[in-house]
Design a protein around this motif. Sequence first.
Motif, short mmCIF file in Angstrom:
data_model
loop_
_atom_site.label_atom_id
_atom_site.label_comp_id
_atom_site.label_asym_id
_atom_site.label_seq_id
_atom_site.Cartn_x
_atom_site.Cartn_y
_atom_site.Cartn_z
N TRP A 26 67.81 70.58 38.70
CA TRP A 26 67.06 69.85 37.68
C TRP A 26 66.00 68.92 38.27
N ARG A 27 65.31 69.38 39.32
CA ARG A 27 64.16 68.68 39.92
C ARG A 27 62.98 69.65 39.92
N GLN A 34 62.71 64.40 38.27
CA GLN A 34 63.77 65.04 37.52
C GLN A 34 63.21 65.75 36.29
N HIS A 36 64.34 67.11 32.59
CA HIS A 36 65.39 66.91 31.59
C HIS A 36 65.48 68.16 30.71
N PRO A 37 66.68 68.74 30.59
CA PRO A 37 66.82 69.99 29.83
C PRO A 37 66.65 69.83 28.32
N ASP A 38 66.74 68.61 27.80
CA ASP A 38 66.69 68.41 26.35
C ASP A 38 65.30 68.05 25.83
N VAL A 39 64.29 68.18 26.65
CA VAL A 39 62.91 67.88 26.24
C VAL A 39 62.41 69.04 25.36
N HIS A 71 58.18 71.31 35.69
CA HIS A 71 57.77 70.80 34.39
C HIS A 71 56.67 71.73 33.86
#
Length: 94
Positions: A26-27, A34, A36-39, A71
């Motif tokens: 998760w980077r 980092q 974030h999976p919930d974005v 990202h």
Amino acid sequence: MSRHSARSYAYERLRAEWLWSADHGWRCHLCGRQVHPDVPPQSSAAPTVDHLLPPSSGHDPLDTPHWRLAHRGCNSRRSNAPVVEPTRGATRRW
């Protein structure tokens, strides 16, 4: 050339499994921050698959060893440019 497009069912299924496997830590491999999976998926901070060997250059989109987490914004800025990693341990800029 691969018979799988980057938008095929096989690709989308493998991509979803890979993203949620969390084996990537998760980077973002491009900025180091980092992910974030919930974005929301439309956000520039959303998790995406970055293909080190882009399918647009004829590489197989299902070749997971060449996938990295990024990202959405970082991945878009890189586009098809090669990934440049900083030299570790360098003490001066030459």
